[in-house]
Design a protein around this motif. Structure first.
Motif, PDB file in Angstrom:
ATOM      1  N   THR A  67       0.849  -1.186   0.000  1.00  0.00           N
ATOM      2  CA  THR A  67       0.000   0.000   0.000  1.00  0.00           C
ATOM      3  C   THR A  67       0.886   1.237   0.000  1.00  0.00           C
ATOM      4  O   THR A  67       1.753   1.380   0.869  1.00  0.00           O
ATOM      5  N   VAL A  68       0.680   2.090  -0.982  1.00  0.00           N
ATOM      6  CA  VAL A  68       1.401   3.361  -1.051  1.00  0.00           C
ATOM      7  C   VAL A  68       0.431   4.424  -0.552  1.00  0.00           C
ATOM      8  O   VAL A  68      -0.651   4.602  -1.110  1.00  0.00           O
ATOM      9  N   LYS A  69       0.815   5.092   0.543  1.00  0.00           N
ATOM     10  CA  LYS A  69      -0.069   6.105   1.131  1.00  0.00           C
ATOM     11  C   LYS A  69       0.554   7.491   0.979  1.00  0.00           C
ATOM     12  O   LYS A  69       1.749   7.617   0.705  1.00  0.00           O
ATOM     13  N   ASN A  70      -0.268   8.486   1.170  1.00  0.00           N
ATOM     14  CA  ASN A  70       0.201   9.866   1.060  1.00  0.00           C
ATOM     15  C   ASN A  70      -0.280  10.632   2.282  1.00  0.00           C
ATOM     16  O   ASN A  70      -1.449  10.993   2.377  1.00  0.00           O
ATOM     17  N   THR A  71       0.619  10.882   3.207  1.00  0.00           N
ATOM     18  CA  THR A  71       0.254  11.634   4.412  1.00  0.00           C
ATOM     19  C   THR A  71       1.098  12.887   4.593  1.00  0.00           C
ATOM     20  O   THR A  71       0.886  13.639   5.527  1.00  0.00           O
ATOM     21  N   LYS A  72       2.060  13.102   3.694  1.00  0.00           N
ATOM     22  CA  LYS A  72       2.944  14.271   3.835  1.00  0.00           C
ATOM     23  C   LYS A  72       2.306  15.494   3.195  1.00  0.00           C
ATOM     24  O   LYS A  72       1.824  15.437   2.064  1.00  0.00           O
ATOM     25  N   LYS A  73       2.334  16.591   3.942  1.00  0.00           N
ATOM     26  CA  LYS A  73       1.742  17.822   3.422  1.00  0.00           C
ATOM     27  C   LYS A  73       2.677  18.498   2.427  1.00  0.00           C
ATOM     28  O   LYS A  73       3.905  18.358   2.515  1.00  0.00           O
ATOM     29  N   ASP A 106       4.911  19.629  -3.998  1.00  0.00           N
ATOM     30  CA  ASP A 106       4.542  18.347  -3.405  1.00  0.00           C
ATOM     31  C   ASP A 106       5.385  17.265  -4.053  1.00  0.00           C
ATOM     32  O   ASP A 106       5.385  17.131  -5.280  1.00  0.00           O
ATOM     33  N   LEU A 107       6.113  16.538  -3.249  1.00  0.00           N
ATOM     34  CA  LEU A 107       6.974  15.448  -3.716  1.00  0.00           C
ATOM     35  C   LEU A 107       7.951  15.949  -4.786  1.00  0.00           C
ATOM     36  O   LEU A 107       8.166  15.327  -5.805  1.00  0.00           O
ATOM     37  N   LYS A 142      -3.084  22.506  -1.038  1.00  0.00           N
ATOM     38  CA  LYS A 142      -3.567  21.144  -0.765  1.00  0.00           C
ATOM     39  C   LYS A 142      -3.119  20.266  -1.913  1.00  0.00           C
ATOM     40  O   LYS A 142      -3.234  20.649  -3.075  1.00  0.00           O
ATOM     41  N   ASP A 143      -2.598  19.073  -1.590  1.00  0.00           N
ATOM     42  CA  ASP A 143      -2.220  18.145  -2.653  1.00  0.00           C
ATOM     43  C   ASP A 143      -3.433  17.304  -3.054  1.00  0.00           C
ATOM     44  O   ASP A 143      -4.517  17.459  -2.497  1.00  0.00           O
ATOM     45  N   ALA A 144      -3.247  16.424  -4.015  1.00  0.00           N
ATOM     46  CA  ALA A 144      -4.348  15.619  -4.545  1.00  0.00           C
ATOM     47  C   ALA A 144      -4.983  14.725  -3.476  1.00  0.00           C
ATOM     48  O   ALA A 144      -6.158  14.397  -3.566  1.00  0.00           O
ATOM     49  N   ALA A 145      -4.207  14.376  -2.443  1.00  0.00           N
ATOM     50  CA  ALA A 145      -4.734  13.525  -1.377  1.00  0.00           C
ATOM     51  C   ALA A 145      -5.446  14.337  -0.301  1.00  0.00           C
ATOM     52  O   ALA A 145      -5.982  13.777   0.649  1.00  0.00           O
ATOM     53  N   GLY A 146      -5.424  15.671  -0.437  1.00  0.00           N
ATOM     54  CA  GLY A 146      -6.091  16.522   0.549  1.00  0.00           C
ATOM     55  C   GLY A 146      -5.201  16.960   1.696  1.00  0.00           C
ATOM     56  O   GLY A 146      -5.676  17.596   2.634  1.00  0.00           O
ATOM     57  N   LYS A 148      -2.933  19.293   3.679  1.00  0.00           N
ATOM     58  CA  LYS A 148      -2.896  20.757   3.665  1.00  0.00           C
ATOM     59  C   LYS A 148      -1.555  21.265   4.187  1.00  0.00           C
ATOM     60  O   LYS A 148      -1.053  20.790   5.202  1.00  0.00           O
ATOM     61  N   SER A 149      -1.001  22.246   3.474  1.00  0.00           N
ATOM     62  CA  SER A 149       0.262  22.858   3.897  1.00  0.00           C
ATOM     63  C   SER A 149       0.012  23.787   5.078  1.00  0.00           C
ATOM     64  O   SER A 149      -1.131  24.018   5.487  1.00  0.00           O
ATOM     65  N   GLU A 150       1.089  24.372   5.572  1.00  0.00           N
ATOM     66  CA  GLU A 150       0.932  25.417   6.573  1.00  0.00           C
ATOM     67  C   GLU A 150       0.241  26.614   5.908  1.00  0.00           C
ATOM     68  O   GLU A 150       0.221  26.727   4.689  1.00  0.00           O
ATOM     69  N   VAL A 151      -0.324  27.493   6.726  1.00  0.00           N
ATOM     70  CA  VAL A 151      -0.987  28.686   6.216  1.00  0.00           C
ATOM     71  C   VAL A 151      -0.008  29.853   6.316  1.00  0.00           C
ATOM     72  O   VAL A 151       0.592  30.077   7.360  1.00  0.00           O
TER      73      VAL A 151
END
Length: 186
Positions: A67-73, A106-107, A142-146, A148-151
């Motif tokens: 499983t490849v997941k995306n949790t990094k903002k 992102d990435l 926001k990346d494709a996975a949702g 969110k970066s810092e504001v």
């Protein structure tokens, strides 16, 4: 060993053979083959199959899910921290002008403007009503996975393009200088 794995999305493939080995009934090490593929930069669940064949052509297989997941903002930075506006514009043009001051990644890849969010309702209202002043606008990505970066905050100065001219006053006549005085002891 061979077990389901979960990895963070990245640009690098992992070594699927790390920690994997196979032996025949005599303890002789066998070559392990991997079939199935995955894209490390694309989230999802991928079936990977390991197989080994002994000298008697007996083959053993075991499949897992990777499983490849995306949790990094995503990261965000400002190309400009302050901008100056001197005329009204549509909300779309305002948002695009502010987005042009923001860089989101992102990435390792630049995110398109559609991934940059701008909170500028108060500023837009001020532009419509010609309320000149300094306004703070929040931006984030926001990346494709949702994720969110810092504001971050951009300062927007809305200035009058036609300020009222300052009327100069009549010059005054300078007074005659007086003689200096000698200070006295207290």
């Amino acid at each position: 060993g061979i077990a389901n794995k979960t990895v963070e999305r990245s640009n690098k493939k992992i070594n699927l053979l790390k920690g994997v080995s196979a032996r025949d009934y005599l303890g002789k090490e066998l070559k392990v083959k991997v079939s199935g593929s995955y894209t490390p930069s694309k989230t999802g669940k991928y079936k990977i199959t390991y197989s080994a064949t002994d000298s008697k052509k007996q083959k053993t297989e075991k499949s897992i899910y990777l499983t490849v997941k995306n949790t990094k903002k995503p990261s965000i930075s400002l190309k400009k921290k302050t901008i100056t506006l001197n005329n009204s514009m549509s909300k779309k043009d305002l948002v695009n002008k502010i987005r042009s001051c923001v860089k989101a990644v992102d990435l390792g890849k630049k995110l398109s403007a559609s991934h940059i969010y701008v909170k500028a309702d108060k500023l837009y209202q001020a532009l419509k009503e010609k309320k000149y002043g300094t306004y703070k606008v929040s931006v984030y990505a926001k990346d494709a996975a949702g994720n969110k970066s810092e504001v971050l905050t951009i300062t927007v100065k809305f200035v009058n393009p036609n300020p009222e001219p300052v009327t100069p006053t009549e010059p005054t006549t300078p007074t005659e200088p007086t003689e200096p005085t000698t200070p006295t002891e207290p």
